[in-house]
Design an enzyme around this catalytic site. Structure first.
Site, PDB file in Angstrom:
ATOM      1  N   LYS A 210       2.369   6.301  -8.995  1.00 37.89           N
ATOM      2  CA  LYS A 210       2.832   5.168  -8.129  1.00 37.89           C
ATOM      3  C   LYS A 210       4.425   5.247  -8.425  1.00 37.89           C
ATOM      4  O   LYS A 210       5.186   4.591  -9.018  1.00 37.89           O
ATOM      5  CB  LYS A 210       2.505   3.826  -8.853  1.00 37.89           C
ATOM      6  CG  LYS A 210       2.371   2.688  -7.606  1.00 37.89           C
ATOM      7  CD  LYS A 210       1.563   1.437  -8.124  1.00 37.89           C
ATOM      8  CE  LYS A 210       1.841   0.300  -7.339  1.00 37.89           C
ATOM      9  NZ  LYS A 210       1.653   0.357  -5.975  1.00 37.89           N
TER      10      LYS A 210
ATOM     11  N   TYR B 237       6.393   2.320 -10.413  1.00 35.10           N
ATOM     12  CA  TYR B 237       6.520   1.004 -10.247  1.00 35.10           C
ATOM     13  C   TYR B 237       5.041   0.259 -10.272  1.00 35.10           C
ATOM     14  O   TYR B 237       4.035   1.011 -10.178  1.00 35.10           O
ATOM     15  CB  TYR B 237       7.154   0.508  -8.926  1.00 35.10           C
ATOM     16  CG  TYR B 237       6.557   0.639  -7.837  1.00 35.10           C
ATOM     17  CD1 TYR B 237       6.317   1.980  -7.304  1.00 35.10           C
ATOM     18  CD2 TYR B 237       5.930  -0.271  -7.161  1.00 35.10           C
ATOM     19  CE1 TYR B 237       5.463   2.178  -6.087  1.00 35.10           C
ATOM     20  CE2 TYR B 237       5.377  -0.266  -5.924  1.00 35.10           C
ATOM     21  CZ  TYR B 237       4.934   1.113  -5.418  1.00 35.10           C
ATOM     22  OH  TYR B 237       4.308   1.214  -4.208  1.00 35.10           O
TER      23      TYR B 237
ATOM     24  N   LEU C 298      -3.774   6.363  -4.072  1.00 34.01           N
ATOM     25  CA  LEU C 298      -3.412   5.701  -5.150  1.00 34.01           C
ATOM     26  C   LEU C 298      -4.832   5.156  -5.769  1.00 34.01           C
ATOM     27  O   LEU C 298      -5.342   4.572  -4.649  1.00 34.01           O
ATOM     28  CB  LEU C 298      -2.342   4.541  -4.770  1.00 34.01           C
ATOM     29  CG  LEU C 298      -1.900   3.848  -6.095  1.00 34.01           C
ATOM     30  CD1 LEU C 298      -0.992   4.537  -6.611  1.00 34.01           C
ATOM     31  CD2 LEU C 298      -1.250   2.459  -5.843  1.00 34.01           C
TER      32      LEU C 298
ATOM     33  N   GLU D   9      -5.650   6.930   3.094  1.00 37.99           N
ATOM     34  CA  GLU D   9      -5.316   5.427   2.846  1.00 37.99           C
ATOM     35  C   GLU D   9      -4.287   4.890   3.850  1.00 37.99           C
ATOM     36  O   GLU D   9      -4.072   5.703   4.697  1.00 37.99           O
ATOM     37  CB  GLU D   9      -4.988   5.199   1.139  1.00 37.99           C
ATOM     38  CG  GLU D   9      -3.612   6.032   0.715  1.00 37.99           C
ATOM     39  CD  GLU D   9      -3.040   5.794  -0.516  1.00 37.99           C
ATOM     40  OE1 GLU D   9      -3.369   4.853  -1.054  1.00 37.99           O
ATOM     41  OE2 GLU D   9      -2.129   6.668  -0.838  1.00 37.99           O
TER      42      GLU D   9
HETATM   43  N1  PMP Z   1      -2.274   2.732  -1.858  1.00 32.65           N
HETATM   44  C1  PMP Z   1      -0.875   2.431  -1.668  1.00 32.65           C
HETATM   45  C2  PMP Z   1      -0.253   3.640  -0.881  1.00 32.65           C
HETATM   46  C3  PMP Z   1      -0.255   1.440  -2.023  1.00 32.65           C
HETATM   47  O1  PMP Z   1       0.911   1.209  -2.070  1.00 32.65           O
HETATM   48  C4  PMP Z   1      -1.051   0.326  -2.660  1.00 32.65           C
HETATM   49  C5  PMP Z   1      -0.268  -1.007  -3.032  1.00 32.65           C
HETATM   50  N2  PMP Z   1       0.444  -0.837  -4.255  1.00 32.65           N
HETATM   51  C6  PMP Z   1      -2.420   0.642  -2.756  1.00 32.65           C
HETATM   52  C7  PMP Z   1      -2.764   1.710  -2.365  1.00 32.65           C
HETATM   53  C8  PMP Z   1      -3.221  -0.705  -3.319  1.00 32.65           C
HETATM   54  O2  PMP Z   1      -3.053  -0.811  -4.705  1.00 32.65           O
HETATM   55  P1  PMP Z   1      -3.364  -2.183  -5.330  1.00 32.65           P
HETATM   56  O3  PMP Z   1      -5.004  -2.572  -4.906  1.00 32.65           O
HETATM   57  O4  PMP Z   1      -3.691  -1.662  -6.906  1.00 32.65           O
HETATM   58  O5  PMP Z   1      -2.120  -2.888  -5.147  1.00 32.65           O
END
Ligand code: PMP
Length: 286
Positions: A147, A31, A203, A179
Site C-alpha cells: 500500500k 499509507y 491490494l 481490481e
Molecule cells: N485496492 C486498491 C487499489 C485500493 O486503493 C483499496 C482501498 N485502499 C482497496 C483495494 C481496498 O482495500 P481496503 O478494503 O483495505 O480498503
C-alpha cells in the site's frame, strides 16, 4: 484540527515536513485508511498488520509498535471528536539529503509519521443505487500488494473514469480483471462469488476479507480465482469493496447495465452482513 505528527498530537498548522522528505521526493512510504464508526476504529488490527507487512517488504522501520499506534489513533479520534469518518495515516522513510535514490542500509531513524481525520457519513444512497464504471488496462507496477503512497497509476485510472462521468475504473491485465483504482472488485455468477486471488497484482483488501468471511458463514461459496472481462460483463452481480465504500454495487460497466441496473440480492445480503460486523465491533449504526 488535530493531527498526529510523529509521536504526538499537534495542531495541523504546526506540522513541518522537510522538502527533502523521501515521501515528497520519491513517494517512498506507505499509507492506510481506517474507518471509524461511533468513534471506534473498525478492523484496525487488520489495517495495522497490513502496514507492518508492507513495511517489512520495503525495509521501512516503523516508528511505533502496534499498541502505540492504536493508542495514538485513539487519541486522534478523541481529539477531533470523530463519530463516523476516516483516518488517513502515512509513514515515509524521512529525509535523505542530498537526494539519493538508494536508502541507507542501516536503520533510517528519520521516518515521518502523520495521521489526520475526516468526518464522512456512510454513503447510503450510493450503496443503494450503485456506481457506474469503465474498464481500463492495468498499467501499474508489479507490487500492488504494497500500500504505497506512490499512486500515479491509480490516480490516472480514477481520473479517466471521472472524465467520462463515471465513478470508478476496473483494471485488467491480459484480459483478466485485477481490481479497481481504489477498491477490489468481485463478481457473482450463479450465487458464487469470484475475485482475483491475493498476490502481487492486487491490494489484499481488508473489506473484501471481512465480506468473504461473512459470505462463507452464510453458506455462499467464494472462489478466489481470476475472471475475464467477458465474465465480468456477463456476471449476475458485480461489487467493488473498500474501507470507505464497503460493499458497493456496480450497476453499469462501459455503458452496459449489470443486473438490470439495480443492486442485486447477494450484494444486498453482503451489505447487511457487513453492517452486523461493524456493529459487533463499534456498536449500533443503523
Ligand atoms: N485496492 C486498491 C487499489 C485500493 O486503493 C483499496 C482501498 N485502499 C482497496 C483495494 C481496498 O482495500 P481496503 O478494503 O483495505 O480498503
Amino acid at each position: 484540527m488535530k493531527v498526529i505528527w510523529n509521536n504526538q498530537l499537534v495542531e495541523r498548522e504546526d506540522v513541518k515536513i522537510d522538502m527533502e522528505d523521501r515521501g515528497y521526493q520519491f513517494a517512498d512510504g506507505l499509507y492506510e485508511v481506517i474507518r471509524v464508526y461511533n468513534g471506534v476504529l473498525f478492523t484496525a488490527k487488520q489495517h495495522i498488520e497490513r502496514l507492518f507487512t508492507g513495511a517489512k517488504k520495503i525495509d521501512l522501520i516503523l516508528p511505533f509498535t502496534r499498541e502505540k499506534l492504536i493508542k495514538l489513533l485513539s487519541e486522534l479520534i478523541e481529539g477531533n471528536q470523530i463519530e463516523t469518518g476516516n483516518i488517513y495515516l502515512q509513514v515515509t522513510r524521512g529525509v535523505s539529503s542530498p537526494r539519493n535514490h538508494a536508502y541507507p542500509e542501516t536503520e533510517c531513524t528519520s521516518t515521518v509519521f502523520t495521521a489526520s481525520t475526516t468526518s464522512v457519513p456512510r454513503n447510503l444512497k450510493m450503496m443503494n443505487d450503485g456506481i457506474k464504471v469503465i474498464t481500463l488496462p492495468d498499467m501499474r507496477w508489479l507490487h500492488c500488494d504494497i500500500k504505497s503512497i506512490s499512486l500515479l497509476g491509480n490516480i490516472m485510472a480514477k481520473h479517466e473514469a471521472h472524465k467520462k462521468g463515471k465513478d470508478e475504473a476496473i483494471l485488467y491485465r491480459d484480459n483478466r480483471v485485477t481490481e479497481c483504482s481504489t477498491s477490489n472488485i468481485s463478481i457473482i455468477k450463479d450465487n458464487i462469488i469470484y475475485t482475483h486471488p491475493d498476490g502481487n497484482l492486487i491490494l489484499p483488501g481488508i473489506t473484501k476479507s471481512v465480506l468473504f468471511k461473512v459470505a462463507r458463514q452464510a453458506g455462499i461459496t467464494v472462489k478466489e480465482e481470476t475472471f475475464t472481462l467477458k465474465e465480468l460483463k456477463e456476471a449476475d452481480e458485480v461489487f467493488a469493496s473498500s474501507t470507505t465504500m464497503e460493499a458497493m454495487p456496480v450497476i453499469e460497466i462501459d455503458g452496459e447495465l449489470v443486473g438490470g441496473g439495480n443492486c442485486g440480492p447477494v450484494v444486498k445480503l453482503l451489505q447487511s452482513l457487513y453492517v452486523t460486523e461493524i456493529e459487533t465491533e463499534c456498536g449500533i449504526i443503523s
